[in-house]
Structure formats: structure tokens, C-alpha cells
Design an enzyme around this catalytic site. Structure first.
Site, PDB file in Angstrom:
ATOM      1  N   GLY B 183      52.647  40.835  41.038  1.00  0.00           N
ATOM      2  CA  GLY B 183      53.352  39.636  41.437  1.00  0.00           C
ATOM      3  C   GLY B 183      54.101  39.745  42.752  1.00  0.00           C
ATOM      4  N   SER B 209      41.984  47.740  40.025  1.00  0.00           N
ATOM      5  CA  SER B 209      41.198  46.499  39.986  1.00  0.00           C
ATOM      6  C   SER B 209      41.137  45.880  41.377  1.00  0.00           C
ATOM      7  CB  SER B 209      41.840  45.523  39.008  1.00  0.00           C
ATOM      8  OG  SER B 209      43.142  45.225  39.425  1.00  0.00           O
ATOM      9  N   ARG B 210      40.188  44.954  41.523  1.00  0.00           N
ATOM     10  CA  ARG B 210      40.198  44.093  42.709  1.00  0.00           C
ATOM     11  C   ARG B 210      41.133  42.926  42.425  1.00  0.00           C
ATOM     12  NH1 ARG B 210      35.930  45.657  45.968  1.00  0.00           N
ATOM     13  NH2 ARG B 210      34.173  46.590  44.861  1.00  0.00           N
ATOM     14  N   ALA B 211      41.512  42.233  43.484  1.00  0.00           N
ATOM     15  CA  ALA B 211      42.372  41.056  43.309  1.00  0.00           C
ATOM     16  C   ALA B 211      41.650  40.012  42.475  1.00  0.00           C
ATOM     17  CB  ALA B 211      42.705  40.462  44.666  1.00  0.00           C
ATOM     18  N   SER B 214      45.581  37.439  43.410  1.00  0.00           N
ATOM     19  CA  SER B 214      46.442  37.864  44.519  1.00  0.00           C
ATOM     20  C   SER B 214      45.607  38.035  45.793  1.00  0.00           C
ATOM     21  CB  SER B 214      47.133  39.175  44.145  1.00  0.00           C
ATOM     22  OG  SER B 214      46.204  40.234  44.158  1.00  0.00           O
ATOM     23  N   THR B 218      44.499  46.915  44.720  1.00  0.00           N
ATOM     24  CA  THR B 218      44.425  48.258  45.306  1.00  0.00           C
ATOM     25  C   THR B 218      42.978  48.608  45.657  1.00  0.00           C
ATOM     26  OG1 THR B 218      46.431  49.022  44.243  1.00  0.00           O
ATOM     27  CG2 THR B 218      44.842  50.700  44.827  1.00  0.00           C
ATOM     28  N   ASP B 271      50.750  34.979  30.542  1.00  0.00           N
ATOM     29  CA  ASP B 271      50.672  36.428  30.483  1.00  0.00           C
ATOM     30  C   ASP B 271      51.679  36.832  29.416  1.00  0.00           C
ATOM     31  OD1 ASP B 271      49.792  38.861  31.193  1.00  0.00           O
ATOM     32  OD2 ASP B 271      50.410  38.743  33.291  1.00  0.00           O
ATOM     33  N   LYS B 303      56.380  38.175  39.083  1.00  0.00           N
ATOM     34  CA  LYS B 303      55.870  37.880  37.739  1.00  0.00           C
ATOM     35  C   LYS B 303      56.989  37.970  36.717  1.00  0.00           C
ATOM     36  CE  LYS B 303      51.662  39.226  36.339  1.00  0.00           C
ATOM     37  NZ  LYS B 303      50.616  40.183  35.941  1.00  0.00           N
TER      38      LYS B 303
END
Lengths: 506, 506
Positions: B183, B209-211, B214, B218, B271, B303
Site C-alpha cells: 500500500g 509477485s508482480r504488481a 500497484s 518487487t 482484504d 493499506k
């Protein structure tokens, strides 16, 4: 400040009708590499706002990487196409869908907090406007089921559902309706009940649904007998001249959010009590009813499986209805086996005709149920003293006035016609002797659908045996009716693979 | 007895790849009038079982009435196509999907009843196998949010999610992982933390993970520096030689149900705490971690919006993790403003490089956060005494060993490369003078995405001002980086329309 997620006007695409059925979901298909997807930063399953000639529709975006859709085109699902009212080649503007405030209300409910009535108003308004995706709808339904709606919430939801649609007014204080919560094949009492009540001078503006998961809805059955696709002015004219009608509700926008929610509830195979109450009552209130008789069949393979559950439902339904000035009477009926002989639109119509015509071959259980319900309605409406309603109804049936009234209603709706008969029939024989102990209503419904009901009106089943009867091996238990031999074979293979359809013992 | 809803074998259709993206939803498109739809009685949005050469996939049926699909063809969405592993023209059998027993568990939870662990096992197994429609997924997520999961249920869900995927084992008792709940744009500490810890001899097999929503994940940032699309054997080789890796997790099936659930949670923009905990911990446990440091940024546009909420999350996360023998340490960090200067894959990579290379222009906040997190990991792992971890981490950074280790990891992953630079840049200037009082992280993320991040790796923002700084009208607050002037314009119009991006007062 402009809206957060609509930074600028969208480019135009050319509308293409794909004749693409995704049930009621509005979907737009665009090339992944089209200028709008690129400039708007739209990705697959984004919610988008489609604007066409002053009309706006919110849809789910699907993307393709293939030349059969041009870069300048946007393909529409049938739901998107009809809601937009687009012409082929019309200019479409596509942009990110606006954020819906009501989704905050849904999220609020999803944290376990109860909603005030304006929350339900916002949610139902957006649902009726087609702004929710299936994911949003499922989340809302699940939230209202996991923490079940309390009476205040059911009342709020019911009111919100009434308010977003049309509302009929009949210029009389006494408007009767009748509803069955369903789950019992062949339970086609409505045409008989309406004919009896209208013949006795009551106002019964009955609108019914088509089947969604069952082998026939009342509208499907009535369509084999007369025209049911009536406009609101047509419904008014028929009711004003005959006191009652037997129309399809789909042409009139009564509680339109209900139809959207029901589609998702069926996919989830749930029917939470609060939503069931709001669904039933919102349709009745919107239709202008003042008094409603509710048929609640209870049985292990019916929708209501326990007497206790049925009583609780009836109690809550009565409380909520009272808040809207609607008087109810609940009839708990036997849900152990199908009603009448026919299952399927035309086969149920024949049963209805036989009862109305006082034929010797009329199924006595269908007749008895219709008389019980009509009697309850007469008592609820104050037209019959307690415990005398069924007798009054029986008089109207036996003296032919109900049959006359039914013919008059059908004539006013466009003329009475003879239901079709199936081209092919085949018997399903008992594979053992004994006493018939149980019939699985759900499997029977599925079998009728495999034979082609309700899409093929003449298709379905006739059931020859009832619980408690002595069965001899090889005797026909039922007959499958279908339009083609392939469908007969298909239904037959299901019947043979499902011994649990009929339980014969002893 | 045969299965209730699969009365007989289906007819064959020819597979057609439509390059149709419905995100991760498996959809099959068939002609309404094709023999299979007719004989199987399939209607729009039915769930169907597709069988092809020994592989089975459950998909949602869409139908069309148009000749561009032949009666003998079935078109597949990309998700259905890849899961089936079909070849164009392959024979597909299509029939009604079997009833899922686990949907009874979902319905059970939807009546407000808590689930035992075998219920979660059944549900998660079917989700991971792709058997749930979006409607089922949304209903399950909503049910687990409306009545929030208790600690036992979170533990059951976490365990079920671990069990359905791959599980890595590193032949050591001390495997470090690091996770940020997210977030906060630009908070790209992971590459620095991994380099520091690996340089000090710890085992840090980091998969990222990929975005999804966002402007950069990373994995997106690392992909501008080296190869991240590593197979499991590649990850093993890199970790065995260098002690750590910085790979994309998507090529490895760690907690695959999580990826499916996350897609729906994002569509709902929720979430829930229980699902967040199961999501994070299942990935870490599956990756073989023994010790995890969690970064929890708290701020009004992050977040986690409240310190109390963050503390409760940390407490529950710690209890559940302990049940799996996983030790955690939670770091509550400042979530008021973005971290570093760059927002977007390559721009964040430049910030990471500057910190690792001890450049004078390295953003001090990114450096401090990385040292805090690396220090916490060293203490959690017992490698540093309490309150000495950050100093040990700083040594590894300042003496160049972290930078050496980072280069070695990148070399082992396929070679270190220079991140790309955007073709176009444009400044966004302050429209008034005063003190910078607030930055809206969410709007900043959206602006970076409008500029093209993360799809265009060089796109994004550089933020020039931090909270509390004195601003003079006309001074650049940030610079937009993009590949094309259209994207610059697009982002610029959003920036100008959204004064709330930066709050300048006094």
C-alpha cells in the site's frame, strides 16, 4: 475536481453485436491493443462505462488478441446490447466505470455490520441499474446470508426493491395474489386459483415468472394456452374486464433488482430466508397486492425441507408484509411428491384444463390443492367465513363459473388455444415390485428438463404412480414426452441410471 | 449409480483458441444451436466440464448465435486454453460439470456456521483445481469476511492453502523471508534486505509477485535488473550458491489458491484480516521459511489505516504463524508518504541501486527502512543481539558486501543489467506555496499507472518533495516518466485535476 477515475473523455469505437449470450451479464469485448484500452489503461475484467447516444451501461471488459474483431470495434454481449439499445456501427465511448458509493455499503455489510435502510436503497438502485458485476452481486448475497438479515433489514431490502421498479395501483383496497415458494414439480395451482377467485368477483392481477431451473413456470404453462407476453396497458384492460389475468411478469418492471439477484442465487444454489422474503414480497407489493396467500410445500426433496423452517419463514414473512400493509396467509402443504400427472409446460396445462373442465380424469390432488388455496384466499379477503372458503371455491369450480372465467381471461389475453402434444413418448418401467415409498422431486425435475422442458413446451413427463401404491415389475412408472427420439434416449438413459428417482420397497 | 448430472458421454467439438482474455476465468464459447448444447441441455453460464486428451477443466459456458464460430467448434478463453493444454482443432468433450461437494461447505459457511479444517481442505482443493466460478469465489470470500475467520479457521485455511501447492525445503533450520503488506508506493526494500542478509550468510530464498493493482511489484522492479522468471531448479541453484535469490514467484506453484482468491478480493476491493493472514503465511510456509519479518506501513492512505488495526493484525498473524512453527517479527512503519524517489519498476530499481552502491544521491528513507527490516531479521534469526541488528546490517551495506552479494545474485540469475530510462519526462509544478502537509499514496499510485507503470518498465514518477518541506509555487513536486507523449498528457491531465495528490498549506 473531476471524478477520480475519469481523467478525460474516451475515444470512440464502433458497436458490433456478437449475439453473445452470457446470461444477463453485460460484457464488452475489445482488442487488447486498441487505442482505448491503451490510452485508458484498461485491463481484462475491468469494469467500464459504455456510453452510446445518451445511454450509459456499465459492463465487464474482456479483451482479445485476434483480427476477427477490428481495432476500431467493440463487441457486445446481448445484455449490454439490449441495455444500450445500440445499432450496429453506433459510436461507443468506453472509459473506466465510476466508483460506486454503494459498494462501500456492501463492504460495510461484509465486515459484519448491519445496514441502515439508505444503504439498501443505494445498493438496490445500483443493482437495478445494472452497475454490479457478478462478483459484486455474489458478495452482497453472501454477506446477507452469512449474517442473516434481521427483520429491519429485510423490510429495508423489500422497500428498496419495490421502489426501483414499477408499482401498480388497482383503485381498490382488495387485490389478491397467490405465491408458491416452489420446489414441487407439477404444482400448477395458479391458473385454477385465479379463475376461481376472479369468477367470484375478486381482483387477481396475477403476473408469473418463466421457469429458471424448474421444468415449467406458470408463465410457460399459460403460454401453451394463450398469450402471456402482455404490456402493462394490456394487463390493465384484462383485469378491468375480467377481474384477473395470467400474464408473464417479465414484460413489466416489477422489482427488477430481484431478477438480477435471483440469477446469482441460483448459481450459488442458495435461497437465504431474508432474501427469499424480500424477493416474494417486493414482487407482490409492486404488483399492488393487498392480500397474499402463500403456498409452502414441505418435504425432503422440496425447497422447504423441515416444518420448523417453514413455520419460521411464514412468521417472518408475515411480520415484514404487515409493515407494508400487506396481509398474508400461509398454507403449509405436502411436498413429498409431484402434484397432478404432468410435468412440463403443456402437460401441466392439460392437468389444469381437466380440473377446470371437471373431467373425470382430472388429478384429484391438483384440484384439492387449488381449492385449499382459493379457499384460504376467500377467507383472507373476508369473502368467506372461517373454514368455508374451500367449499365456496368448490362451488365456483363445480358450477362451471371458474371454467367460464378462465376462458374469458384467455380470450381477453388473445384467445384460448389447445396445448401442443409431444411427437414422441416412451414409458419408464418399474425394475422391481413393491410399494412406492418415495419420489425424488429434484431428480424428476431434472428428467423433465432432459426431455426438453421448458424450452420445448410439449416435452416433459407424465407420472402414473403415487406414494403408497403397489407396483408390479415392468409396469410403467412414468412416460417421457419429447420432440425428438434423441431427447427420449437422453432422458431414458438418465432415468435408468437413477434408481433413486422412485424408491420401491417391500 | 452413475453421477447424477453426467448421464452420458458428451459429443466432441473442435478446440479453437480465441486469444480471449477474461483475466483468469476459464470460459468456453459454443453455438447455442450446437449439438452438444442441445443434447446436454446446456444454457448460458452453465458450469461445464471440458475434457481433452486426458485433461479436465471446468469452465463457464457462454453461447453465441453467429456463424463466426462453427457448430462443430468451441472457443476457449486463454485461462481455459492454457489449463487444458489444448492444440488448435483438438477434440473437446463438453458435459455438465460435476456437483462440487465443497460448495456445500461454502453454503454451510454462508449460513453463519464455522467450518472444520476438512471443509477448508475441500474448498481450497477445488479452488486450486480451477473448479470455482467467480460467483463461487466471491461468495466464499464474502462469507469469510462477513463472519470473520477465527484463529482456528485462519489456521485451517492457511494449512489448506499450503497443502495444495508446492512446498520448498532448504535443508536448513533457518530460512529467512520478508514481507510487506503493501500500500505504500516506492517501498522497495526487499532487494536491499535480501542482499544484506545473504551477504551475512543467511538463507533468503525470496520469491515476489508482480504488481496487480500497484505501479510496481518487487518482481517487476527486479526484472529491470536481471532475469526473474526462474524455474524451481534455477531458484535452488541460485540460493545454494549465493544464499539468496530475488525471483518471481509466479513460475513456482506456491499456494496457488491464493493467486485465485486475490484476483476476486481486488475486484471487491477488500482484504479481510483472516484472508490476508492466510495469504501471506501460506506463501511463506510453502516457500520453506522458518523466520519472517513483516513490514506493516500504517497511514491514512496506506493499506493499514490505524495503529490499532495494525497491532491486531500483527498479533493474529503471530499466533497463526506459531502454529506452523514459523517465527515472525512485525515492524510497524510510517505509511504517510511514498518511500524513496522513484515509483515504477525501473525508477524504483535506480533507488535500490543507489542505496546498494552507497551513492550520495541514495534516498535516505529507503536506506533506513531496509536497515531496520534487515536488522529485525538478523535479531529474529539470532544472528544479532537485541538492538544491534540494524548496525550489523549497516556494516554489511557500508562495507560493500551487500552490493557485492546483490551483483552475485543477479549474475547467478542471468546477469545484472541497467534499468531502462523513459523516453519522455515532464514536471508537475506546485500551484501554490506553503508547507507540504500530506501526500495521497493511492492517487500517486494511480498517476504512476496512468503514465504506463508497470507494463512499461521505465514509466512512473519521481517524487521530489517530502512532508514538511517548504514549497514555492511553480517548483516541481514530481516528474512524470513515460514512453509516449500521449501517456505524459494523460497522466498530466489527471495530476492537474487532482489537487488532493499533494496538500500544501500555510
Amino acid at each position: 475536481m473531476t471524478q477520480d477515475n475519469q481523467p478525460h473523455a474516451a475515444t470512440t469505437l464502433s458497436a458490433r453485436r456478437l449475439k453473445w449470450h452470457a446470461q444477463d451479464e453485460a460484457i464488452i469485448l475489445m482488442r487488447t491493443d486498441c487505442p482505448v484500452c491503451r490510452s485508458e489503461g484498461l485491463t481484462s475484467r475491468a469494469r467500464v462505462l459504455i456510453s452510446c447516444d445518451g445511454r450509459d451501461v456499465v459492463a465487464t471488459l474482456h479483451q482479445i488478441d485476434d483480427d476477427w474483431l477490428a481495432l476500431s470495434e467493440a463487441g457486445l454481449s446481448e445484455a449490454a446490447w439490449s441495455r444500450l439499445g445500440a445499432e450496429p456501427g453506433a459510436d461507443l465511448k468506453v472509459s473506466h466505470a465510476p466508483t460506486l458509493r454503494s459498494l462501500s455499503d456492501v463492504r460495510q455489510r461484509m465486515t459484519g455490520k448491519r445496514l441502515p435502510s439508505d444503504g439498501f436503497d443505494r445498493i438496490v438502485t445500483d443493482i437495478a441499474a445494472g452497475l454490479y458485476s457478478d462478483i459484486h452481486l455474489a458478495a452482497f448475497i453472501s454477506a446477507c446470508s452469512t449474517l442473516s438479515l434481521d427483520i429491519d433489514e429485510i423490510t429495508s431490502l423489500t422497500g428498496a426493491m419495490v421502489n426501483v421498479g414499477e408499482q401498480l395501483d388497482w383503485n381498490t383496497d382488495m387485490v389478491i395474489d397467490k405465491h408458491c415458494v416452489g420446489g414441487l414439480p407439477g404444482n400448477r395451482t395458479t391458473p385454477i386459483v385465479v379463475a376461481i377467485l376472479a369468477s367470484l368477483g375478486l381482483t387477481v392481477p396475477k403476473t408469473s415468472s418463466r421457469a429458471i431451473t424448474s421444468p415449467a413456470g406458470t408463465a410457460d404453462t399459460m403460454e401453451t394456452l394463450t398469450q402471456v407476453d402482455l404490456s402493462l396497458p394490456d394487463i390493465r384492460r384484462v383485469v378491468e374486464t375480467e377481474g384477473g389475468c395470467l400474464a408473464w411478469g417479465g414484460a413489466v418492471q416489477l422489482s427488477p433488482a430481484d431478477d438480477i439477484l435471483i440469477r446469482i442465487e441460483r448459481a450459488l444454489d442458495i435461497d437465504a430466508e431474508g432474501q427469499l422474503i424480500a424477493s416474494v414480497l417486493s414482487k407482490k407489493i409492486a404488483a399492488g397486492a393487498s392480500h397474499v396467500v402463500l403456498d409452502l410445500p414441505v418435504g425432503p426433496t422440496a425447497k422447504l425441507r423441515s416444518a420448523a423452517g417453514a413455520r419460521a419463514l411464514a412468521q417472518h414473512m408475515t411480520i415484514v408484509a404487515r409493515g407494508f400493509g400487506l396481509k398474508t396467509h400461509c398454507v403449509f402443504s405436502d411436498g413429498l411428491q409431484p402434484v397432478g400427472r404432468g410435468i412440463g409446460p403443456a402437460l401441466e396445462a392439460w392437468d389444469v384444463l381437466r380440473v377446470l373442465q371437471r373431467s373425470k380424469s382430472a388429478p384429484p390432488d391438483l384440484r384439492e390443492r387449488a381449492l385449499t388455496l382459493a379457499g384460504a384466499a376467500l377467507e383472507l379477503a373476508g369473502r368467506a367465513k372461517p373454514d368455508t372458503g374451500a367449499a365456496m371455491a368448490q362451488d365456483a369450480l363445480d358450477n362451471g363459473s371458474a371454467w367460464s372465467k378462465f376462458q374469458a381471461i384467455c380470450a381477453a389475453q388473445g384467445g384460448l388455444r389447445e396445448p401442443p402434444r409431444a411427437a414422441q413418448t416412451a414409458p419408464v418401467a418399474a425394475i422391481r415390485s413393491g410399494v412406492l415409498k418415495a419420489i425424488d422431486n429434484r431428480k424428476l425435475s431434472r428428467l423433465a428438463k432432459l426431455a426438453g422442458a421448458p424450452e420445448r413446451p410439449a416435452a416433459g413427463l407424465t407420472v402414473h404412480k403415487r406414494l403408497g401404491e403397489q407396483i408390479t415389475i415392468g409396469e410403467p412408472l412414468l412416460t417421457i414426452h419429447a420432440e425428438a427420439s434423441g431427447e427420449i434416449d437422453y432422458a431414458m438413459s438418465y432415468a435408468h441410471a437413477n434408481a433413486g428417482l422412485f424408491t420401491i420397497e417391500g
